[in-house]
Design an enzyme around this catalytic site. Structure first.
Site, short mmCIF file in Angstrom:
data_model
loop_
_atom_site.label_atom_id
_atom_site.label_comp_id
_atom_site.label_asym_id
_atom_site.label_seq_id
_atom_site.Cartn_x
_atom_site.Cartn_y
_atom_site.Cartn_z
N ARG A 1 0.82 -1.21 0.00
CA ARG A 1 0.00 0.00 0.00
C ARG A 1 0.86 1.27 0.00
O ARG A 1 0.57 2.23 -0.70
CB ARG A 1 -0.95 -0.04 1.21
CG ARG A 1 -1.86 1.14 1.45
CD ARG A 1 -2.68 1.66 0.27
NE ARG A 1 -3.28 0.68 -0.57
CZ ARG A 1 -3.44 0.85 -1.89
NH1 ARG A 1 -3.09 1.98 -2.47
NH2 ARG A 1 -3.97 -0.10 -2.61
N LYS B 1 2.01 25.24 -4.15
CA LYS B 1 0.77 24.64 -3.65
C LYS B 1 0.88 23.12 -3.70
O LYS B 1 0.13 22.44 -4.41
CB LYS B 1 -0.42 25.16 -4.46
CG LYS B 1 -0.61 26.67 -4.31
CD LYS B 1 -1.78 27.20 -5.11
CE LYS B 1 -1.93 28.72 -4.89
NZ LYS B 1 -3.01 29.32 -5.70
N ASP C 1 -0.79 38.16 -13.35
CA ASP C 1 -1.78 37.41 -12.58
C ASP C 1 -3.19 37.61 -13.09
O ASP C 1 -3.68 38.76 -13.14
CB ASP C 1 -1.69 37.83 -11.10
CG ASP C 1 -2.51 36.90 -10.22
OD1 ASP C 1 -2.40 35.67 -10.40
OD2 ASP C 1 -3.24 37.40 -9.35
N GLU D 1 4.76 39.93 -9.03
CA GLU D 1 3.42 39.70 -9.55
C GLU D 1 2.77 41.06 -9.85
O GLU D 1 2.80 41.96 -9.01
CB GLU D 1 2.61 38.96 -8.47
CG GLU D 1 1.14 38.78 -8.77
CD GLU D 1 0.38 38.14 -7.62
OE1 GLU D 1 0.89 37.16 -7.02
OE2 GLU D 1 -0.71 38.64 -7.28
N LYS E 1 4.56 39.26 -4.15
CA LYS E 1 3.15 39.08 -4.50
C LYS E 1 2.34 40.28 -4.05
O LYS E 1 2.88 41.23 -3.44
CB LYS E 1 2.64 37.78 -3.87
CG LYS E 1 3.52 36.58 -4.25
CD LYS E 1 3.00 35.29 -3.71
CE LYS E 1 1.96 34.71 -4.64
NZ LYS E 1 1.64 33.31 -4.26
#
Lengths: 284, 284, 284, 284, 284, 284
Positions: B103, B138, B221, B200, B170
């Site tokens: 597994r 992410k 963006d 960004e 950002k």
């Protein structure tokens, strides 16, 4: 609805490893460069889409480990259904620290809420029956405890947590043991009184053999609804039934209506898309 | 196509933690009960659906840690495209050990192959352009190095690995720093000569401000194709462009045709469904 | 009789920590001073008293971690009964390494064999009945998996491994929950289908309440044989019975003869005296 | 009498590993099911038999790690003699947390208090002489620092902590080195000025050889009282003497009266029965 | 001359952490890009300046952990004096692996050889006397065992390894305890028979007080040669003397000629410059 | 001038390991023996020589981990220039705890301040030019993040942190790849858009080849000032230049005046002598 328990020691360990992974040796270069030392900020974590929230304790821990003075308040709780735009956390503290912990917090929150949300859709699909939706061991390596918690947040039930807390005899075991009866006899001889025994059967003949020998639960693997209904009939009341294999949101209703007690769905943990959250600075 | 490098020390650590998670304190109760000690078995790991394989080294390590005498042969390599039913590993050794490691091996293999497969679909969609598909931060907490490897196996390119190996300014950073120009001035003052700076921008005005101040890369963006095309025109040759936000398999082609250099896609790692594999005992 | 399984990953971890504890920063000062580098030796590990051997895998691992070239052969297996003077291991290799690993190997072996030996005495005392002897969670912190293995080597059966793999409702839980019935209702609502439920009762009235509500196992705490016999009569066939509390080698026979299914004995793991082993250099 | 120091970093590590062992992946299923969230409780830890308490810091740490808000007050201190029924800790806080930490706290407390209690009996038996009771390296793997602390709580003295902080030349070393004199010459050449040298001798002839060569301490192994008395006479004042081997509560008095400085007793740590403690909920 | 023992478990741990530090999440980008997969190489590690080599086991382990198939042969041994250009290791194996492990291997080797080399210069300066050069606890955090090994490779002797293996009463302790005599009385009461006691004295008056009370070793702190000579005279034969404070290669000879037994030099470990080594590819 | 960021998770880990190394199993025997329990003390950490302070966070953490109630105040900050005798920390709390943490705190502080101080001397020597002083990967294994922080405290700039955050093609890579051009082509093909590429050249011919192919930075290895000046002229504005090899405080000024952008100095981290600090009890 709450998912219940999340071992705080596991939360601390997992968040620490995740932060070490993201901060590396040199830390958050961007925040250190662009955010003045000592600057405070307020921020919210908001959902970008509707769903079930899960994992707030991990998000909270991410900020706490970076800076114990950050305030982290949650207007909702794990297991709550939220709409798009819903604020799930209000954060206040050192701006560098808040931005450094952001991604780790969101990665845990998005992944677990995604699992809870998908689970809740399966649960809703079978709500008119007595069937329960449960998970499998097809979880993300090292995150199993959190993902099983997320399944509970979504209204699901947990199957076993590992190889060591229950016996589940699968096709490969039956083949090596020499048949259903032989496998069950061996399992009963080995199992202590605290261990539940379940066996996977692919046919009604195998089912009959299992029922004759006696077992706690039968896992009915990849059977069509008609066969499932007959299998439920043959097991009677003393043996629980679990359906498994090829379960989707399209098929789960019909499966539930056959009268099985549980339906296990690997996709809950291995293929749930993330639930999208963002962190927005509100005051700086 | 190979994904290149996978740090063997990280592989050992992750597999060990995953096995500890699955085996718990008492080990694989079922195999111990149903499989006679000393029994050998041969098995294959086969794909249940087509895709790109990734993570064979982790699968191999799972069997090796349980029993160093297990033979594990791979007729394919990470990054190879496989059809349904394709055998990706031939395994031979102690039957209990093989079943105990199954597994964990499949969980790593399925997840990483799922990422490689989804990546390859994005890559194929933009193959007629010069745009490269790349990942984001992410990723699944603690599995980032493996997931970025899987992206390379699928033909993608890696964005930064953490907060510490590049600067990415950002929206929140710009807000706290007091604007695009101020943020860039601060970043250049802080960054060493080995650090790339990316910023960004949400509008063409912000873009112009970034271009005027100078930067290595601009992240465009959530812009529409027309705006992206204009942005590419304004940046000229010395600044690279990256499109981001709301990229799907439906939209990625039009985005790529705007002339951007990179397109980053969070879904590669946060929402890829598993690629289904199974382990079948062939001789016992 | 073998104790079955001992998770090799846990063995590696525990032995490593034990060696680090004993070798410290500077290593085995005495062997380094008194034993010439490169000198080989042969040695045996011999029992100084009769008993049941358990823990050979840990002893073997201690020598292996110090020097992978040491040969370690075992003429007996875990679970075997041995007489005084019996050789349980023949060791050959670098003399310094053999002497450096000696104490850690003997400490594991003596402790686990002590547990197996004590268990075997309880098992022998009830052999004429159908009662099984089982352990508790009163184990040495961090060594539980090994001590439960030793209980099996001695012919005993394992109770649950931790707080997470079964429900055992004890007097404190009943008090907080508001009674036997309330506690059982809550437990059944919370427990998944893979979890066994046991409840401790101190009186026949509590027992009746538990039987009426239904439960998998009742733990009959500190009852005299007469009461135990009556309790067994009232539970019938569908509920298993476990006697506990104040069990000694003097009292266990009478308890077993009441017809209970299990007798749990904390002393197996919390108060077993060591079984004495020594390492003797035979050729140098 | 206090046992002095217990390294807080080691306490934290050991308790954490013990809690992880007991809570597993899913936590305390029983308390989560039967105890309402947010319910408070008060409890005491009370001795079920008389003895010497040791290990309160480990018990306290167990509750603290589960829930930092639990209050844990100790009316006694490590090293204190307590009667049956004596309360050694008053606990107040979240009921689930209290019950989840109970077993780990009691397991440490019972084991260490058992060692302290047994030690105190040996110490009392030789109180009319100048002999000191000391421990050995026959301790529970990974718990040595705590067990040596418990020996001090019982009035005993610690022998060396590991292979690295003193030289103790035993029979196997003498055999490999080629005799008492050769072993001592080698040890003195290798030892730094901060290292004490002790040698085990089995006969008066070996003793004479050791005295002639010079050494800090002689360990007189398995000698009868008459021989011990003669050995003490031959060593004079500049060399300390330690008796070892076959020491029991029956024989220790006669051994002490021979005039030896120390008597080392492996049973203090390898065979001490637990001291029984229980946790009782007092207010809920 | 060899430095003797280096705990292999500590070597494995330290090298692993060092490799993880250097390889990070993505591994050796340069070698992966520039060196074809499967290419073999031969290389040597050569000294760029003369000195004493120390740390070969750590260098070997670095290559082994990256690739167990790399051959690593050492024509010299730790403690050997080498000239400029001397080859200390011949390496053969996968070119990428060799280059990935290079820096970690060289960093350990250069640092430890630097310590051994500096030690050997102090040892040579006092070779005409009976004084021994020894180290202190002023070592690099987490590398103490290796640095003390390097001191032995250079011909030095080790002082205590930590706070726990000997008593060294320093000025701050004397001040808190209320004087030399009070501190010594307290130390003797607390110390077991396996623990050496040393006390630091700054004046001859303090020395007299220590001698009167009795102690194993006196540390004569920051005394001029005349005072040292007088101090040696006053201590007699039964107490060893150690000079410390402001020892340099210029002053050590005069200090040694005062008759002190030991001279401890913090600079051996806290300020030794690296010994320069390089890795050169010889065949590719 | 501050060194900026020091990852708090790395600080916690390193200090913990250092304390475990120094306290061992038995703790600070001396303080426990000589300092009464419960005694408070005030102390200062003072510099014994002038320099730049670095590492106060690690010193603070050492006291905090031993006893969270110790007060630790710092009148200066990392990066500050201090004179001899300057107090850098005022400490107040339990006397035993203060003395137990002293050496670990001083070992970190002295080592890092030594690096900062040496760096500041190099920085001062080139202050009249535009050249920046930077470090290398020749750092103490496992302490790299702290040593690079100390370089920043001294006014230096950081080179790459590991093998994984930038490409640096060195002579061995060029040799294996088949030349400068081949190596650069391979590197550009492999590198993502977030990765800087630097190449080491030994001759002006190699430099021309690198400039023709294009690269971000050239490392000019072991060139004399005249050659460096010519190299700077040939690279033009778009490629940065770094001088390396044989840089000393005597030669660095002439190197800087050639117009190179960076000068990397291995000695900053591999050979900086410690800056001497002491801890003095002021009130007891």
């Amino acid at each position: 609805m709450s998912g219940g328990f999340l071992n705080p020691l596991l939360v601390q360990d997992a968040v620490r490893r995740a932060l070490e992974e993201d901060l590396g040796r040199a830390g958050d270069l961007t925040s250190l460069a662009c955010v003045p030392a000592g600057r405070n900020a307020e921020a919210v974590i908001a959902a970008r889409e509707p769903g079930i929230v899960a994992g707030l304790a991990l998000a909270r821990e991410a900020f706490r480990q970076i800076d114990a003075d950050i305030s982290f308040k949650t207007p909702v709780a794990d297991g709550h259904r939220i709409g798009p735009g819903a604020v799930v956390a209000q954060i206040s503290g050192d701006a560098r620290a808040v931005l450094s912990a952001e991604r780790v917090a969101l990665n845990f929150l998005g992944r677990l809420s995604g699992i809870a949300t998908l689970t809740s859709r399966y649960v809703a699909a079978v709500a008119h029956t007595s069937a329960r939706i449960c998970d499998t061991r097809k979880t993300t390596p090292t995150l199993r405890a959190f993902e099983k918690f997320a399944v509970r947040c979504g209204g699901g039930m947990n199957h076993r947590y590992g190889l060591d807390d229950a016996i589940l005899i699968k096709d490969n075991h039956i083949a090596v043991a020499g048949g259903v009866k032989a496998a069950l006899v061996a399992a009963k001889a080995a199992a202590g009184h605290m261990v539940v025994i379940e066996i996977e059967v692919d046919t009604l003949d195998q089912l009959d053999e299992a029922v004759a020998e006696g077992v706690d639960i039968v896992l009915l693997d990849n059977m069509r609804p008609d066969t499932l209904r007959e299998a439920v009939r043959r097991t009677g009341n003393r043996i629980k039934t679990e359906a498994s294999g090829g379960v989707t949101l399209e098929t789960v209703r019909a499966i539930a209506e056959t009268g099985v007690d549980m339906i296990s769905v690997g996709a809950l943990t291995h293929s749930a898309p993330v639930l999208d959250f963002g962190l927005d600075i509100t005051i700086r």
